[in-house]
Design an enzyme around this catalytic site. Structure first.
Site, PDB file in Angstrom:
ATOM      1  N   ASP A 186       6.323  -7.053  11.580  1.00 40.01           N
ATOM      2  CA  ASP A 186       5.666  -5.801  11.225  1.00 40.01           C
ATOM      3  C   ASP A 186       4.309  -5.772  11.918  1.00 40.01           C
ATOM      4  O   ASP A 186       3.548  -6.734  11.838  1.00 40.01           O
ATOM      5  CB  ASP A 186       5.481  -5.745   9.702  1.00 40.01           C
ATOM      6  N   ASP A 287       3.914  -0.046  11.815  1.00 44.43           N
ATOM      7  CA  ASP A 287       3.561   0.640  10.563  1.00 44.43           C
ATOM      8  C   ASP A 287       2.791   1.933  10.825  1.00 44.43           C
ATOM      9  O   ASP A 287       1.816   1.936  11.589  1.00 44.43           O
ATOM     10  CB  ASP A 287       2.697  -0.327   9.732  1.00 44.43           C
ATOM     11  N   GLU A 345       7.373   3.390  12.689  1.00 40.53           N
ATOM     12  CA  GLU A 345       7.482   4.090  11.412  1.00 40.53           C
ATOM     13  C   GLU A 345       6.652   5.356  11.562  1.00 40.53           C
ATOM     14  O   GLU A 345       5.438   5.301  11.720  1.00 40.53           O
ATOM     15  CB  GLU A 345       6.933   3.238  10.260  1.00 40.53           C
ATOM     16  N   HIS A 416      11.092  -0.801   1.467  1.00 41.83           N
ATOM     17  CA  HIS A 416      10.243  -1.315   0.388  1.00 41.83           C
ATOM     18  C   HIS A 416       9.311  -0.254  -0.196  1.00 41.83           C
ATOM     19  O   HIS A 416       8.468  -0.585  -1.010  1.00 41.83           O
ATOM     20  CB  HIS A 416       9.429  -2.481   0.955  1.00 41.83           C
ATOM     21  N   ASP A 417       9.417   0.992   0.262  1.00 37.09           N
ATOM     22  CA  ASP A 417       8.493   2.041  -0.204  1.00 37.09           C
ATOM     23  C   ASP A 417       9.149   3.088  -1.088  1.00 37.09           C
ATOM     24  O   ASP A 417       8.497   4.041  -1.496  1.00 37.09           O
ATOM     25  CB  ASP A 417       7.893   2.794   1.008  1.00 37.09           C
TER      26      ASP A 417
HETATM   27  O1  TEU Z   1       4.221   3.220   4.726  1.00 35.82           O
HETATM   28  C1  TEU Z   1       3.695   4.445   5.122  1.00 35.82           C
HETATM   29  C2  TEU Z   1       4.043   5.631   4.375  1.00 35.82           C
HETATM   30  O2  TEU Z   1       3.734   6.699   4.829  1.00 35.82           O
HETATM   31  C3  TEU Z   1       4.730   5.529   3.096  1.00 35.82           C
HETATM   32  O3  TEU Z   1       3.918   4.793   2.287  1.00 35.82           O
HETATM   33  C4  TEU Z   1       4.938   6.861   2.486  1.00 35.82           C
HETATM   34  O4  TEU Z   1       3.707   7.514   2.411  1.00 35.82           O
HETATM   35  C5  TEU Z   1       5.470   6.733   1.106  1.00 35.82           C
HETATM   36  O5  TEU Z   1       6.670   6.040   1.148  1.00 35.82           O
HETATM   37  C6  TEU Z   1       5.659   8.111   0.516  1.00 35.82           C
HETATM   38  O6  TEU Z   1       6.974   8.464   0.462  1.00 35.82           O
HETATM   39  C7  TEU Z   1       3.797   2.082   5.393  1.00 35.82           C
HETATM   40  C8  TEU Z   1       4.352   0.853   4.715  1.00 35.82           C
HETATM   41  O7  TEU Z   1       5.754   0.855   4.803  1.00 35.82           O
HETATM   42  C9  TEU Z   1       3.836   0.801   3.307  1.00 35.82           C
HETATM   43  O8  TEU Z   1       4.377  -0.266   2.587  1.00 35.82           O
HETATM   44  C10 TEU Z   1       2.332   0.693   3.369  1.00 35.82           C
HETATM   45  O9  TEU Z   1       1.796   0.774   2.082  1.00 35.82           O
HETATM   46  C11 TEU Z   1       1.712   1.774   4.233  1.00 35.82           C
HETATM   47  O10 TEU Z   1       2.394   1.975   5.467  1.00 35.82           O
HETATM   48  C12 TEU Z   1       0.292   1.405   4.603  1.00 35.82           C
HETATM   49  O11 TEU Z   1       0.290   0.310   5.438  1.00 35.82           O
END
Ligand code: TEU
Ligand code: CA
Length: 609
Positions: A186, A287, A345, A416-417
């Site tokens: 990542d 990311d 991403e 994971h989000d």
């Molecule tokens: O995620 C970015 C992101 O835009 C998501 O968090 C999204 O806003 C959320 O899922 C709403 O649906 C990335 C990583 O995957 C996340 O774990 C981090 O927290 C984030 O970036 C910041 O680094």
């Protein structure tokens, strides 16, 4: 004409002219989707022929003058409306690969301290290989104070103590390569932790060269420099009383945005990327990489767009003016010399913008993750609603048909989000296996690279959380506070949180049965489907055609001139007529005894003719 020889869009251009530019198409489509309006009203007809400047009036102030200007600017800055080239599909390892995402904190704990670790991953490499996986994406394992579980990096070249040591990492990488798999890491470079020495130095000393590495603004602390909102609640600005400065953070208060305009910073980032590539890492998942280029002067975000998208300010950085330049630079300086693979991403980026980022001849990124399929339009992840599989079909069909041969999709259900996909669609445990394996049929036969998230292959669903004490995810914790401030009762707020919290996909995998258990039949289905994909390269490179897309079914073919695979899926819980495939051989059904005439609930079949 702009510098690319394309007619400039102005306030006097027609709405349909804007719709016909790649970026205009994405932005207007997104707005129409969110507002639930059909695009035929824009393409032709009355709305399409109106001038852009009438939008502000028509919308009763919802589309402000400010937004109109930002939008027009976005359209004109785009470097051509020519479609990317569309030749033969090139063959690449990452198009053929099945990826598996590991969230290290909750994958497997080898030393029994309750936290997943690198040795835990090493223990499971044979398990992963046995699934048929070709490449692993490892969420961050770098030194971090864990405000956002490792997405707040304090030292890019050190392993997080709880996860192990650099020796463990080297052994892990070797173990992966020895098994013929690849590893992507990542890359979190939109921001660093506020505990990163660069930020510490920058904050302490205004004359430090690191001041330019971040987005600082002087001020007396009364009003933030702009109205941008953080993705994790509240203003996107921290004020540092002692130093009398503001600093920008799009995510948590401890994740400080880097200033990509600063050349020295970019150079340091590129050196860091090379450090990992020199170790033999095969590429990166990048990311929120589409947020790195911000509009000059960091202007205020439009209120109406902020409300529609949930976050004020996004239009000033989700597809910024120098984004393509930065991608080209990272590719040329760091990735290409190592033949490294990249997947960005890119939340909010639409199909046409993605074509610009991933068009092969443009030499930017190899693939991007689109998120437009994670929720049915008009809904957000913090809502408790039933996800519409017919929308998933439309999404997949649209990308597959329109993305083009020089671009390649990345396709996932979970990460994971977000809460688990199965739980959004159908919570009945009796149907869980059929739904999960039908989704897998789609994932392994559609055109694009499948990314499996840890636990997908176990049939995991959302976790039955009982109270806020169980929630550690910073997005949900902050949002909970915001909901209480808005006047919700703790019960109401908790209900909203459990619909959307990231915690669902961050619970330790149930290697030993507890609240959650592994469904071994799901694991077998994943293995079989991955094997089928591997043994039939047409499922990777073959053409695609929608055969039947009426409500409740998704039936398509993957084919060349000699062979066709027919995928026939029932998206409903009832029975529907099965497709009769004369002379076909049934290669797979997720039911043990499929009937000739009907598809049972969530049945998915693969035929070869
Ligand atoms: O995620 C970015 C992101 O835009 C998501 O968090 C999204 O806003 C959320 O899922 C709403 O649906 C990335 C990583 O995957 C996340 O774990 C981090 O927290 C984030 O970036 C910041 O680094
Ligand atoms: Ca551990």
């Amino acid at each position: 004409m702009n510098m690319w020889g394309r007619k400039m869009i102005t306030r006097n251009s027609k709405i349909k002219e804007a719709f016909n530019t790649p970026v205009g198409h994405d932005v207007i489509s997104k707005i129409l989707l969110q507002a639930n309006i059909k695009d035929k009203y824009v393409k032709g007809g009355i709305i399409g022929n109106l001038k852009l400047k009438t939008l502000a009036k028509l919308s009763g102030g919802k589309v402000s003058e400010g937004f109109l200007n930002t939008f027009i600017d976005l359209l004109n800055r785009d470097d051509s409306n020519e479609a990317p080239k569309d030749g033969e599909i090139s063959h690449k390892w990452w198009k053929e690969a099945v990826f598996y995402q590991i969230y290290p904190r909750s994958f497997n704990d080898a030393n029994g301290d309750g936290i997943g670790d690198l040795r835990g991953i090493i223990e499971k490499l044979d398990y992963i290989k046995d699934l048929g996986v070709d490449a692993i994406w490892l969420s961050p394992i770098y030194d971090s104070p864990n405000d956002d579980n490792g997405y707040d990096i304090r030292d890019y070249r050190k392993i997080m103590t709880e996860f192990g040591t650099m020796e463990d990492f080297d052994e892990l990488l070797k173990g992966i390569h020895d098994r013929g798999m690849r590893l992507i890491m990542d890359l979190v470079v939109n921001h660093t932790s506020d505990e990163h020495p660069w930020f510490q130095e920058a904050l302490k000393n205004p004359d430090s060269p690191y001041r330019k590495y971040y987005l600082f603004r002087e001020g007396d602390g009364t009003t933030p420099p702009n109205n941008w909102k953080s993705f994790f609640s509240g203003s996107a600005w921290n004020y540092y009383d002692e130093q009398k400065v503001w600093a920008l953070h799009l995510f948590s208060k401890k994740q400080m945005d880097l200033n990509w305009e600063c050349e020295e910073m970019r150079k340091d980032v590129i050196d860091m990327i090379k450090f990992w590539l020199s170790k033999g890492v095969d590429g990166f998942r990048m990311d929120v990489i589409n947020y790195i280029s911000k509009d000059e002067g960091l202007p205020d975000g439009d209120k109406a767009i902020g409300e529609l998208m949930g976050f004020t300010g996004v239009e000033h950085y989700f597809y910024g003016p120098k984004l393509h330049d930065y991608f080209k630079e990272i590719r040329k300086e760091a990735f290409d010399p190592f033949e490294a693979f990249s997947v960005g991403e890119t939340p909010g980026i639409g199909l046409n913008m993605a074509r610009k980022v991933t068009g092969e001849e443009r030499k930017e990124l190899d693939m991007v993750f689109s998120f437009d399929h994670l929720e049915t339009p008009g809904h957000t992840k913090f809502e408790d609603y039933k996800y519409d599989l017919d929308y998933l079909k439309k999404y997949l069909d649209n990308w597959t048909v329109n993305y083009g041969n020089n671009c390649w999709q990345a396709f996932f259900y979970n990460n994971h989000d977000n809460p688990r996909m199965i739980s959004k669609i159908d919570t009945d445990p009796r149907r869980r296996f059929y739904l999960g394996s039908m989704l897998a049929v789609l994932q392994f036969t559609v055109k694009g690279t499948p990314f499996v998230f840890q636990g997908d292959e176990m049939g995991l669903t959302n976790y039955p959380f009982k109270s806020m004490d169980q929630i550690t995810d910073v997005e949900a914790k902050n949002y909970y506070k915001e909901l209480l401030d808005m006047g919700k009762t703790p019960e109401e707020a908790f209900k909203i949180i459990i619909s959307g919290t990231r915690e669902h996909t961050r619970m330790m995998l149930p290697w030993k049965p507890g609240v959650q258990v592994i469904d071994p039949t799901m694991t077998e289905a994943y293995k079989e489907l991955i094997r089928i994909r591997k043994e039939n390269p047409l499922l990777v490179y073959g053409d695609y055609e929608l055969l039947m897309g009426d409500k409740g079914r998704y039936t398509y073919a993957r084919f060349d001139k000699d062979t066709s695979y027919v995928i026939d899926c029932n998206l409903t819980t009832g029975e529907i007529p099965a497709l009769d495939v004369p002379d076909g051989r049934l290669m797979y059904s997720n039911y043990e005894e499929p009937y000739a005439e009907v598809l049972k609930a969530y049945e998915g079949r693969i035929w070869v003719v």
